[in-house]
Design an enzyme around this catalytic site. Sequence first.
Site, short mmCIF file in Angstrom:
data_model
loop_
_atom_site.label_atom_id
_atom_site.label_comp_id
_atom_site.label_asym_id
_atom_site.label_seq_id
_atom_site.Cartn_x
_atom_site.Cartn_y
_atom_site.Cartn_z
N ASP A 18 0.84 -1.21 0.00
CA ASP A 18 0.00 0.00 0.00
C ASP A 18 0.87 1.26 0.00
O ASP A 18 1.98 1.25 0.55
CB ASP A 18 -0.91 -0.04 1.24
CG ASP A 18 -2.06 0.95 1.13
OD1 ASP A 18 -2.32 1.46 0.02
OD2 ASP A 18 -2.70 1.21 2.16
N ARG A 22 0.06 7.66 -2.66
CA ARG A 22 0.59 8.73 -1.79
C ARG A 22 2.04 9.03 -2.11
O ARG A 22 2.48 10.18 -2.06
CB ARG A 22 0.44 8.33 -0.31
CG ARG A 22 -0.95 8.63 0.23
CD ARG A 22 -1.21 7.95 1.53
NE ARG A 22 -1.41 6.51 1.35
CZ ARG A 22 -1.27 5.62 2.31
NH1 ARG A 22 -0.90 6.00 3.51
NH2 ARG A 22 -1.51 4.34 2.07
N HIS A 35 2.59 3.44 -9.06
CA HIS A 35 2.45 2.00 -9.36
C HIS A 35 3.67 1.51 -10.14
O HIS A 35 4.13 0.39 -9.92
CB HIS A 35 1.16 1.74 -10.14
CG HIS A 35 -0.08 2.07 -9.37
ND1 HIS A 35 -0.25 1.74 -8.05
CD2 HIS A 35 -1.22 2.73 -9.72
CE1 HIS A 35 -1.43 2.15 -7.63
NE2 HIS A 35 -2.04 2.77 -8.62
N SER A 63 -7.05 -5.89 -5.74
CA SER A 63 -8.13 -6.54 -5.00
C SER A 63 -9.42 -6.58 -5.83
O SER A 63 -9.57 -5.83 -6.80
CB SER A 63 -8.39 -5.81 -3.68
OG SER A 63 -9.04 -4.58 -3.94
N ARG A 69 -11.87 1.47 -8.93
CA ARG A 69 -11.04 2.68 -9.06
C ARG A 69 -11.33 3.36 -10.40
O ARG A 69 -11.91 2.74 -11.30
CB ARG A 69 -9.57 2.30 -8.97
CG ARG A 69 -9.20 1.93 -7.56
CD ARG A 69 -7.72 1.94 -7.35
NE ARG A 69 -7.46 1.73 -5.93
CZ ARG A 69 -6.30 1.95 -5.33
NH1 ARG A 69 -5.28 2.39 -6.02
NH2 ARG A 69 -6.16 1.73 -4.04
N LEU A 129 11.75 -20.24 -4.87
CA LEU A 129 10.83 -19.30 -4.24
C LEU A 129 9.50 -19.38 -4.97
O LEU A 129 9.45 -19.29 -6.20
CB LEU A 129 11.38 -17.87 -4.33
CG LEU A 129 10.45 -16.75 -3.86
CD1 LEU A 129 10.18 -16.85 -2.36
CD2 LEU A 129 11.04 -15.38 -4.18
N ARG A 186 2.11 -5.07 6.00
CA ARG A 186 1.35 -4.05 5.27
C ARG A 186 2.13 -2.75 5.30
O ARG A 186 2.46 -2.24 6.38
CB ARG A 186 -0.03 -3.84 5.87
CG ARG A 186 -0.79 -2.76 5.06
CD ARG A 186 -2.23 -2.59 5.47
NE ARG A 186 -2.87 -1.67 4.53
CZ ARG A 186 -4.11 -1.75 4.11
NH1 ARG A 186 -4.88 -2.71 4.56
NH2 ARG A 186 -4.61 -0.87 3.25
N ILE A 193 -6.62 -5.57 7.34
CA ILE A 193 -6.35 -6.73 6.47
C ILE A 193 -6.91 -6.50 5.07
O ILE A 193 -6.44 -7.10 4.10
CB ILE A 193 -6.97 -8.02 7.09
CG1 ILE A 193 -6.44 -8.26 8.51
CG2 ILE A 193 -6.73 -9.23 6.21
CD1 ILE A 193 -5.03 -8.72 8.61
N GLU A 205 1.81 -13.42 12.03
CA GLU A 205 2.29 -12.24 12.75
C GLU A 205 2.05 -11.04 11.83
O GLU A 205 2.35 -11.11 10.62
CB GLU A 205 3.78 -12.39 13.06
CG GLU A 205 4.12 -13.57 13.95
CD GLU A 205 3.54 -13.44 15.35
OE1 GLU A 205 3.44 -12.31 15.87
OE2 GLU A 205 3.19 -14.49 15.93
C1 FPP Z 1 -1.87 0.21 -3.35
O1 FPP Z 1 -1.44 1.53 -3.39
C2 FPP Z 1 -1.35 -0.53 -4.48
C3 FPP Z 1 -2.08 -1.08 -5.50
C4 FPP Z 1 -3.57 -1.03 -5.56
C5 FPP Z 1 -1.46 -1.76 -6.62
C6 FPP Z 1 -0.21 -2.51 -6.31
C7 FPP Z 1 0.43 -2.82 -7.59
C8 FPP Z 1 1.74 -2.80 -7.82
C9 FPP Z 1 2.78 -2.60 -6.79
C10 FPP Z 1 2.21 -2.99 -9.20
C11 FPP Z 1 1.78 -4.27 -9.84
C12 FPP Z 1 2.33 -5.47 -9.19
C13 FPP Z 1 2.74 -6.58 -9.84
C14 FPP Z 1 3.13 -7.76 -9.04
C15 FPP Z 1 2.85 -6.65 -11.31
P1 FPP Z 1 -2.54 2.66 -3.44
O2 FPP Z 1 -2.72 3.07 -4.86
O3 FPP Z 1 -3.77 2.20 -2.75
O4 FPP Z 1 -1.82 3.79 -2.62
P2 FPP Z 1 -2.50 4.91 -1.73
O5 FPP Z 1 -3.09 4.22 -0.53
O6 FPP Z 1 -1.33 5.77 -1.36
O7 FPP Z 1 -3.51 5.61 -2.59
#
Ligand code: FPP
Length: 252
Positions: A18, A22, A35, A63, A69, A129, A186, A193, A205
């Site tokens: 997450d 930001r 991203h 998710s 979004r 892995l 996280r 969660i 944990e």
């Molecule tokens: C949350 O940050 C992150 C996501 C919804 C996307 C996560 C995706 C990646 C790291 C890239 C793709 C991954 C792979 C494995 C190809 P947010 O946008 O909710 O951040 P915020 O809370 O600051 O708005």
Amino acid sequence: MTRHPRPAVPRHVAIIMDGNGRWATARHLPRVSGHSRGIDAVRAAVEQAGRRGVEYLTLFAFSSENWRRPQDEVSTLMRLFVSALQKEVGKLKEQGVRLRVVGDRAAFDPALQRLIHEAEQATAGNARLHLTVCASYGGRWDLVQAVRSLLATSPDAAALAERLTEQQLAAHLGLAFAPDPDLLIRTGGEQRISNFLLWQCAYSELYFTHTLWPDFDAAAFDAALAWYATRERRFGQTSAQVAAPAAEELRA
Ligand code: FPP
């Protein structure tokens, strides 16, 4: 098998990545560049997990709720997903990483579904892995699909209800191939969660850090592992009970 109360390295680390938005907003950049930088952090986490002997790394990339979004952000995330698969699969193969994608894959564009299938096939022989990307995934979705799948194999619901065990249901979950996560990380400062591995994190944990995902580097990964190494895992028992087998092991 004796469960050691203080295992040094978690076998399975799961991460809610997450803070991309930001990270970008703080730099006056569009959210999507957060991203993109998030992909660099994914690469760093995969490498560090391999170096430290973690066997399973599970990442929450998208998710079930993220489909809501703004359309341009969803499209960019899908494009990033496609380009990451195209660029990284060769490296994953060389590094001994087996990739799996768990989630409602039917929701993806057919070209992306095909790429995912090819990437999984290309890395299927690896076992150093196990990298699992949860995409179009939700813990509740997973439980519902597991029940559907279970009922499809045993259509007599009343008979099933009589004998159903936790193990039988767990065998139909998306992560049935993996042990439960020992450590859930996280990033981004929130402490929830968010519908991630609801069943599997029963005894994980939980490590929350304010570090935003694009800044979560090898040192940050190590800091989470160091914190984990201080935890006493009791699995519902008392501290004295879990200490006893460990003391016996030392005496043996
Ligand atoms: C949350 O940050 C992150 C996501 C919804 C996307 C996560 C995706 C990646 C790291 C890239 C793709 C991954 C792979 C494995 C190809 P947010 O946008 O909710 O951040 P915020 O809370 O600051 O708005």
